[in-house]
Design an enzyme around this catalytic site. Structure first.
Site: not given
Length: 562
Positions: A161, A411, A222
């Site tokens: 990520d 996600s 994220h």
């Protein structure tokens, strides 16, 4: 490079998603975006020397006014070629065609960019009451009944990520990772690949900085949100609860301010699973589970599939987000790849989330939340209570103070399944990736709401899945996807051997449907023959045990008719 979009939908307008991507040429390679710097990944049937690779590329490129160079060899064996200039889509397509005319070339992929897909007794974590996705009867994942059976101890989950920014609710679970972003500008940290997977922020400072017709955006953090969903510390009287709260998190950084490239992501997949990557130190704590909350347009490329096949051979379960385009997940990667668990997102009432992709390649659904209604302005947060709450940072650009915020997206759904896989492996460590997937899919409950287009077998149920491990685990058959193939009419296929394994070691018999005219497959899995017509075929190969247990894989085979 082509723009590929985030699969996770952040609560900020800056991270709101839009659909974009590449149209595929020949079912395997994506057509390059005009006017952008291009790199190609070339796979060979028999790897030539570096000098031979350069000589061939230089000769072919000279005809097009290009000066290609060999950047490096990928862990999958492919050669990463830099074309040396910003090229038009037509010129890049011609270079691809020139390369593919070499009978020794197995595939050519554009080095595409990928983007983040955002984003017992009850635990005493003060924010746990807001984590409906873990415990609510209607559409939660039924975690409370699973925790007495396993907490994920002894399992490492790689989060491929944006990296990780320090957060006290996750810090104790972090093991050494790696930063695979090779472009120092995209990395936003002033350096290329190195052993520091810290997230410096994926913000941009001006509109169109990444050449994608986008407005500038703040940092998403994220990867830290994903990490918290999987393994935030639990019963520590602080923050949120994690799903596999005794598992370890290995941050593997591939996404910078302009997303990440296919070449970097492929190397990261191999390394995270314990494979070797040239120039990168060995992974001392290989992951048994990989989470990829990222993706982009196009059917699964050979480069992606080869990397995933390597990870699965290494015993690593690969979990991916289905995508946030409210479209068929078969048209996005890596959700369309074989040997992955592709996860759709559901909302708080058990419907498919309005943004979630769907379709036959989706394996199951998990909570992804909705921080706004489908009719609300994109980027606004109107229903934060219906999002997925997890660990975050409040820095708009560089790291600030730790915090907790709700995100929505596939996600956020994918790490629910990565966490469940860690719980399963914590209880029964000998499970194969195929068994993890099959047991999980066999023990869902019906999606409480609706999912037009298909959300796999249903909504993941952690308690039911963990209890199923108390019984005998059914045999599974895994067929290795060979990647998309190509050839020429009238040119004999020397032999493509399809590999497969049965978890109980049983003998397998192969069959296939959709083979190009003139090709056949033997019962031992070898495809031979001479194509008699041009066209693109969708081939499905099945391997079957005498007991009837079977597995299959599907790929494209393009035959050129000239």
């Amino acid at each position: 490079m082509n723009s590929l979009r985030r699969v996770g939908i952040a609560t900020l307008a800056a991270t709101a998603l839009a659909a974009s991507g590449l149209a595929l040429a020949g079912g395997a390679e994506a057509a390059p975006t005009a006017g952008e710097h291009q790199r190609l990944i070339v796979g060979y049937k028999q790897a030539p020397s570096d000098s031979s690779t350069v000589d061939t590329a230089t000769r072919l490129g000279a005809n097009l006014g290009l000066k290609p160079s060999l950047t490096r060899r990928l862990a999958t064996g492919g050669a990463l070629l830099d074309l040396g200039a910003r090229t038009s889509a037509a010129t890049t397509a011609r270079m691809i065609a020139e390369l593919k005319a070499d009978p020794n070339v197995a595939y050519v992929d554009v080095d595409q960019r990928m983007y983040a897909t955002s984003v017992a007794a009850d635990p005493n974590d003060p924010e746990y009451a807001k984590q409906w996705d873990l415990f609510e009867d209607k559409a939660g994942m039924n975690l409370p009944g699973a925790w007495p059976q396993s907490t994920g101890s002894g399992v490492t989950v790689a989060v491929i990520d944006t990296g990780y920014v320090k957060h006290s609710d996750v810090d104790s679970h972090i093991v050494a990772g790696y930063d695979f972003i090779s472009d120092s500008t995209n990395a936003n940290d002033g350096s290329g690949r190195d052993a520091d997977p810290s997230d410096p922020g994926d913000y941009t400072t001006r509109d169109n900085e990444c050449g994608q017709n986008e407005t500038k955006h703040n940092s998403s953090w994220h990867g830290t949100h994903v990490a918290g969903t999987i393994a935030a510390s639990t019963n520590n009287g602080k923050g949120v609860a994690g799903i596999a709260y005794d598992a370890k998190i290995q941050p593997v950084r591939v996404l910078g301010k302009c997303g990440g490239t296919l070449a970097d992501i492929a190397d990261a997949i191999v390394w995270a699973s314990g494979g070797s990557v040239s120039g990168v130190p060995a992974n001392k704590t290989p992951a048994k589970v990989i989470n990829m909350s990222l993706g982009g347009s196009g059917s699964c490329s050979s480069t992606y599939q080869n990397a995933i096949n390597t990870a699965v051979r290494n015993g690593t379960t690969v979990v991916v987000a289905a995508g946030n385009n409210n479209a068929d997940a078969a048209n996005y990667q890596p959700s369309s790849c074989a040997n992955v668990i592709s996860v759709a997102a559901s909302n708080r009432v058990g419907d498919k989330a309005f943004y979630s992709n769907f379709g036959k390649v989706v394996d199951l659904a998990a909570p992804g939340g909705e921080t706004r209604r489908s009719t609300d302005t994109p980027g606004t947060v109107t229903t934060p209570e219906n999002g997925i709450l997890s660990t975050l940072n409040d820095g708009a650009t560089t790291p600030g103070s730790e915090t907790y915020k709700p995100y929505m997206g596939t996600s956020m759904a994918a790490p629910h399944i990565a966490g469940l896989a860690a719980l399963m492996l914590g209880k029964k460590s000998e499970l194969t990736p195929a068994q993890v997937e099959q047991v999980m899919k066999d023990n869902v409950r019906a999606l409480p709401g609706t999912c037009s287009g298909g959300c796999g077998t249903g909504l993941a149920d952690a308690t039911k899945t963990l209890k199923a491990l108390d019984g005998s685990i059914p045999s599974t058959v895994t067929v290795t996807n060979p990647g998309d193939q190509w050839g020429f009419k009238g040119w004999a296929i020397s032999g493509l051997q399809i590999s497969a394994t049965a978890s109980d070691g049983g003998a397998l018999t192969f069959s296939a449907t959709g083979l190009p005219a003139g090709l056949t497959i033997s019962t031992s899995g070898k495809i031979t023959g001479t194509p008699t017509a041009g066209g693109t075929s969708t081939v499905t190969v099945t391997a079957k045990e005498a007991s009837g247990t079977s597995g299959s894989t599907t790929f494209k085979w393009q035959i050129y008719g000239f």
